[in-house]
Design an enzyme around this catalytic site. Structure first.
Site, short mmCIF file in Angstrom:
data_model
loop_
_atom_site.label_atom_id
_atom_site.label_comp_id
_atom_site.label_asym_id
_atom_site.label_seq_id
_atom_site.Cartn_x
_atom_site.Cartn_y
_atom_site.Cartn_z
N ARG A 101 47.86 43.97 37.54
CA ARG A 101 46.94 43.00 36.96
C ARG A 101 47.09 42.91 35.45
O ARG A 101 46.48 42.06 34.82
CB ARG A 101 45.58 43.57 37.28
N ARG A 133 33.04 31.40 49.34
CA ARG A 133 33.65 32.50 50.10
C ARG A 133 32.56 33.44 50.65
O ARG A 133 31.54 33.68 50.00
CB ARG A 133 34.59 33.32 49.22
N ARG A 143 30.08 38.40 47.82
CA ARG A 143 30.39 39.58 47.01
C ARG A 143 29.52 39.64 45.75
O ARG A 143 29.07 38.62 45.26
CB ARG A 143 31.88 39.54 46.60
N ARG A 160 35.87 36.37 35.34
CA ARG A 160 37.08 36.82 36.04
C ARG A 160 38.24 35.86 35.77
O ARG A 160 39.38 36.29 35.62
CB ARG A 160 36.83 36.92 37.55
#
Ligand code: AP5
Length: 215
Positions: free
Chosen positions: A88, A127, A162, A173
């Site tokens: 990452r 999601r 989440r 993010r």
């Protein structure tokens, strides 16, 4: 197959990885799933990682590398693996290069899943994920709903949103991705191992990967 799946949050790395495991028995190694499992289990690693994750920040490289060094030596990786969400950062990519050399592992390819930002924002707010840490199946209320509302098709556990799925954390993010992870695209381009694929259709990504590898 031995692959790295790169892509912004919500690009579909997890979805594509799960589809690719069915092709040749390679295992999905998602650093996000491992970390969420550690948080749920209340381990020392989970306690250290939780605040970073909920804010949408990256967990420190040292914690991730210790975790991945162990994971890549487990016997189920022998058939192949799909690295989902790792590396990452440039330091993680450099440390991974060293680790793979040490373990005599050769990567087949780095796949960059490219999806427009407006599609990503829509996917992440819709999601849903299975709450069972050993399942973590991925759903989407619009494009991939479970058969029974709120219940995982695979294990029957409740499916949830989440903790890092708030508008603030999602936007943070995406910024973190642009600053710290996007430079990996040119890192792997220079090594000649990168393949970029439009990720609007996960089937098309899977098709592109398998035909590139002759599977
Ligand atoms: P992580 O879990 O890796 O999150 P992420 O990279 O932000 O990726 P996502 O899981 O959000 O998205 P995805 O690309 O897998 O998309 P998905 O398939 O779910 O990391 C979480 C946190 O852990 C990080 O913020 C960080 O704190 C920490 N962390 C993890 N790894 C780290 C590391 N290496 N170093 C430091 N910290 C680390 O798809 C998204 C949605 O879209 C789903 O609803 C899906 O159903 C839907 N969808 C997917 N494909 C399609 C399609 N083709 N059409 C329509 N809908 C689709």
């Amino acid at each position: 197959m031995k692959l790295i799946l790169l892509g912004a949050p919500g690009a579909g790395k997890g979805t594509v990885a799960k589809m690719l495991t069915k092709v040749d028995g390679s295992v999905q190694i998602s650093t996000g799933d491992i970390l969420r499992g550690e948080v749920q289990a209340g381990t020392e690693l989970g306690k250290q990682a939780e605040a970073y994750m909920n804010r949408g920040d990256l967990v420190p490289d040292s914690l991730i590398m210790g975790m991945m060094e162990k994971r890549l030596q487990q016997p189920d990786t022998k058939k192949g693996f799909l690295l989902d969400g790792f590396p990452r950062t440039i330091p993680q990519a450099e440390a991974l290069d060293q680790l793979l050399r040490k373990l005599s592992i050769h990567l087949d390819m780095v796949v960059n899943i490219d999806v427009p930002r407006d599609v990503i924002l829509d996917r992440l707010t819709t999601r849903r994920t299975c709450s069972n840490s050993s399942c973590q199946a991925i759903y989407n209320v619009k494009s991939m709903p479970p058969k029974k509302e709120g219940i995982c098709d695979k294990c029957g556990s409740p499916i949830v949103q989440r903790e890092d799925e708030t508008v603030e954390a999602i936007s943070h993010r995406l910024d973190t991705y642009n600053q710290k992870t996007a430079p990996l695209v040119s890192y792997y381009q220079k090594k000649g191992t990168l393949k970029s694929v439009h990720g609007t259709s996960s089937d098309a990504v899977v098709q592109a990967v398998t035909s590139e590898l002759g599977l």
